[in-house]
Write a protein that holds these residues in place. Structure first.
Motif, PDB file in Angstrom:
ATOM      1  N   LEU A   1       0.868  -1.179   0.000  1.00 46.46           N
ATOM      2  CA  LEU A   1       0.000   0.000   0.000  1.00 46.46           C
ATOM      3  C   LEU A   1       0.904   1.227   0.000  1.00 46.46           C
ATOM      4  CD1 LEU A   1      -2.842   1.174   0.173  1.00 46.46           C
ATOM      5  CD2 LEU A   1      -2.685   1.013   2.667  1.00 46.46           C
TER       6      LEU A   1
ATOM      7  N   ALA B   1      -3.644   6.890  -3.377  1.00 42.46           N
ATOM      8  CA  ALA B   1      -2.984   5.638  -2.997  1.00 42.46           C
ATOM      9  C   ALA B   1      -2.981   4.658  -4.153  1.00 42.46           C
ATOM     10  CB  ALA B   1      -3.679   5.029  -1.793  1.00 42.46           C
ATOM     11  N   VAL B   2      -2.079   3.696  -4.039  1.00 44.30           N
ATOM     12  CA  VAL B   2      -1.941   2.669  -5.056  1.00 44.30           C
ATOM     13  C   VAL B   2      -1.568   1.374  -4.341  1.00 44.30           C
ATOM     14  CG1 VAL B   2       0.516   3.181  -5.475  1.00 44.30           C
ATOM     15  CG2 VAL B   2      -0.868   2.325  -7.340  1.00 44.30           C
TER      16      VAL B   2
ATOM     17  N   THR C   1      -7.150  -1.933 -11.501  1.00 36.88           N
ATOM     18  CA  THR C   1      -6.794  -1.316 -12.789  1.00 36.88           C
ATOM     19  C   THR C   1      -6.764  -2.384 -13.876  1.00 36.88           C
ATOM     20  OG1 THR C   1      -4.470  -1.583 -12.257  1.00 36.88           O
ATOM     21  CG2 THR C   1      -5.446   0.558 -11.806  1.00 36.88           C
TER      22      THR C   1
ATOM     23  N   CYS D   1      -8.867   2.112  -3.249  1.00 37.54           N
ATOM     24  CA  CYS D   1      -8.126   1.787  -4.483  1.00 37.54           C
ATOM     25  C   CYS D   1      -9.025   0.953  -5.396  1.00 37.54           C
ATOM     26  CB  CYS D   1      -6.868   0.996  -4.161  1.00 37.54           C
ATOM     27  SG  CYS D   1      -5.689   1.889  -3.139  1.00 37.54           S
ATOM     28  N   GLU D   2      -9.104   1.328  -6.650  1.00 40.37           N
ATOM     29  CA  GLU D   2      -9.938   0.582  -7.605  1.00 40.37           C
ATOM     30  C   GLU D   2      -9.031  -0.255  -8.496  1.00 40.37           C
ATOM     31  OE1 GLU D   2     -12.231   3.451  -9.768  1.00 40.37           O
ATOM     32  OE2 GLU D   2     -12.821   4.485  -7.933  1.00 40.37           O
TER      33      GLU D   2
ATOM     34  N   ALA E   1      -4.106  -1.827  -8.091  1.00 42.99           N
ATOM     35  CA  ALA E   1      -5.273  -0.948  -7.915  1.00 42.99           C
ATOM     36  C   ALA E   1      -4.786   0.445  -7.557  1.00 42.99           C
ATOM     37  CB  ALA E   1      -6.170  -1.497  -6.811  1.00 42.99           C
ATOM     38  N   ARG E   2      -5.608   1.448  -7.856  1.00 48.01           N
ATOM     39  CA  ARG E   2      -5.184   2.852  -7.647  1.00 48.01           C
ATOM     40  C   ARG E   2      -6.435   3.679  -7.365  1.00 48.01           C
ATOM     41  NH1 ARG E   2      -1.504   5.714 -12.354  1.00 48.01           N
ATOM     42  NH2 ARG E   2      -1.354   7.820 -11.469  1.00 48.01           N
ATOM     43  N   THR E   3      -6.324   4.689  -6.548  1.00 51.88           N
ATOM     44  CA  THR E   3      -7.513   5.503  -6.273  1.00 51.88           C
ATOM     45  C   THR E   3      -7.852   6.345  -7.515  1.00 51.88           C
ATOM     46  OG1 THR E   3      -6.127   7.232  -5.284  1.00 51.88           O
ATOM     47  CG2 THR E   3      -7.147   5.681  -3.771  1.00 51.88           C
TER      48      THR E   3
END
Ligand code: BMA
Length: 317
Positions: A211, A231-232, A317, A314-315, A244-246
Motif C-alpha cells: 500500500l 494511494a496505489v 486497474t 483503491c480501484e 489498484a489505484r484511487t
C-alpha cells in the motif's frame, strides 16, 4: 556538534517511523535565509518534543560529480523518508546540488534506543546514481534478496516551480549503495488530479499488496499547482505491477493552512505509521493509519484513517 536552528520560518514534509511505541519524525525546517535543516522530533504520534539541534549529516564532504569530475556543491538536504529495515533505520533524502537533485541513502548512526532513535546523526551510504531525481522511498523488506526503492526522475519543470516528473520507477540494490533501474511502475494521468506524481512515504506491506501513498499535482489551473494525495496497491512480489489505484485523491488542500503559506495549495505526504502488524509483518487491516504531511510548505499536518479504508479506496486497474 551542529548549531541550534535560529528563527525557523517553516516546518514541513516530515519523515515518520514508529519504534518501541514512540513516533519519530524528521522535520524539514527552513530559516529566513531559506537555509534547510532536518530536525528530529519524538512523541506519541500527536504531540512531539523537538530536538534542540538539527541532524548531523556526515559523508557529504568532497563529493564529485561522477560524470564531470567536478566538486559537487551541496545546497539542501531535505524531504527525509524513514524506513525501518530490520533493526536499522535507513533514511532517503533529496539533495539539491549545483548539478541538480540527487537521492541520498543514510544510515542512522546512534542506537535505536537513544533519545531520538539514532536519527540525530546520519551517515551517508551513497547516492542512488547521477540522475536528476527526487521522492525516493525504500521498501521495508528485501524482496528476492534485493533492496528495492521507488523514485521519480525530474524530467520537466512546472511553471515557476522546481524540476518535477510524471513517472515513478523501481530500483534494486544488493548493498543499498549501488542501484540499478528495474523499470517503470506508474505514470501521471493527464487532465486529472495526478498529472505529475511522486512517492509519498515508504510502502506498507499488506495482504492485498504494497500500500503506497503518493502525491499528485494538477497543473491545469493557470499558474497554480494543486498538490494532492492518493494511494496505489503494488504487487508484493513485483512492485512494478499496479494492482489498484484511487480514481480520486484522498486528501487535498481545504484547510486555510493547506491553502496558504510558502507554497499555496499543497498537501505533501512524507511519513506514515500503522499501529499494528501481524506475526508475518503484514499491516493489520483494522489498524489505524497516520499520515504526516507538509501543508503549503509551511506546517505539518496529520490525517488519520485505517489500512482497510485506504485499501478500499483503491480501484482495480
Ligand atoms: C515538490 C518538492 C517538495 C515540495 C513540493 C511543494 O516538488 O520540492 O519538497 O514540498 O514540491 O512545493
Amino acid at each position: 556538534m551542529s548549531p541550534h536552528v535560529i528563527d525557523p520560518s517553516s516546518v514541513f514534509n516530515p519523515g515518520a517511523v514508529q519504534h518501541n511505541g514512540k513516533t519519530f519524525l524528521l522535520l524539514r525546517v527552513q530559516t529566513r535565509g531559506r537555509r534547510t535543516f532536518t530536525v528530529p522530533a519524538r512523541g506519541d504520534g500527536f504531540t512531539f518534543k523537538v530536538a534542540k539541534r538539527p541532524v548531523e549529516y556526515s559523508g557529504l564532504e568532497n563529493l564529485v560529480d561522477p560524470d564531470t569530475g567536478a566538486q559537487l556543491v551541496i545546497h539542501h538536504v531535505y524531504d527525509a523518508r524513514i524506513t525501518a529495515l530490520d533493526d536499522n533505520l535507513v533514511v532517503v533524502t533529496a539533495v539539491d546540488t549545483d548539478q541538480g537533485c540527487r537521492l541520498a541513502i543514510w544510515q542512522a548512526v546512534g542506537k535505536p534506543q537513544a533519545g531520538f532513535a539514532g536519527l540525530n546523526e546520519l551517515e551517508l551510504i551513497g547516492f542512488t546514481d547521477n540522475r536528476d531525481t527526487r521522492n525516493g522511498v525504500l521498501f521495508p523488506t528485501m524482496i528476492d534478496g534485493r533492496y528495492l526503492m521507488l523514485d521519480r526522475p525530474n524530467d520537466r519543470r512546472s511553471s515557476g516551480g522546481p524540476s518535477t516528473g510524471r513517472g515513478i520507477l523501481l530500483l534494486a540494490s544488493d548493498d543499498l549503495a549501488h542501484w540499478k533501474e528495474l523499470g517503470p511502475v506508474m505514470t501521471g494521468r493527464p487532465h486529472y488530479w495526478d498529472e505529475l506524481i511522486g512517492s509519498g512515504p515508504p510502502p506498507v506491506k499488506t495482504r492485498e499488496g504494497w500500500l503506497h501513498i503518493y502525491h499528485g499535482v494538477a497543473t491545469h489551473f493557470l499558474g497554480a499547482n494543486l498538490y494532492q494525495a492518493g494511494a496505489v496497491l503494488l504487487d508484493l512480489e513485483d512492485p512494478r505491477r499496479v494492482l489498484a489505484r484511487t480514481r480520486d485523491n484522498l486528501l487535498e488542500p481545504r484547510e486555510t493552512w493547506e491553502m496558504t503559506g510558502q507554497v499555496p495549495n499543497v498537501v505533501f505526504p512524507t511519513g506514515l505509521t500503522v499501529a499494528e502488524t501481524d506475526d508475518e509483518g503484514f499491516a493489520v487491516t483494522s489498524s489505524e493509519l497516520r499520515l504526516y504531511y507538509g501543508a503549503a510548505d509551511t506546517v505539518v499536518g496529520l490525517a488519520v484513517s485505517t489500512v482497510a479504508e485506504v485499501i478500499a479506496a483503491c480501484e482495480s486497474t
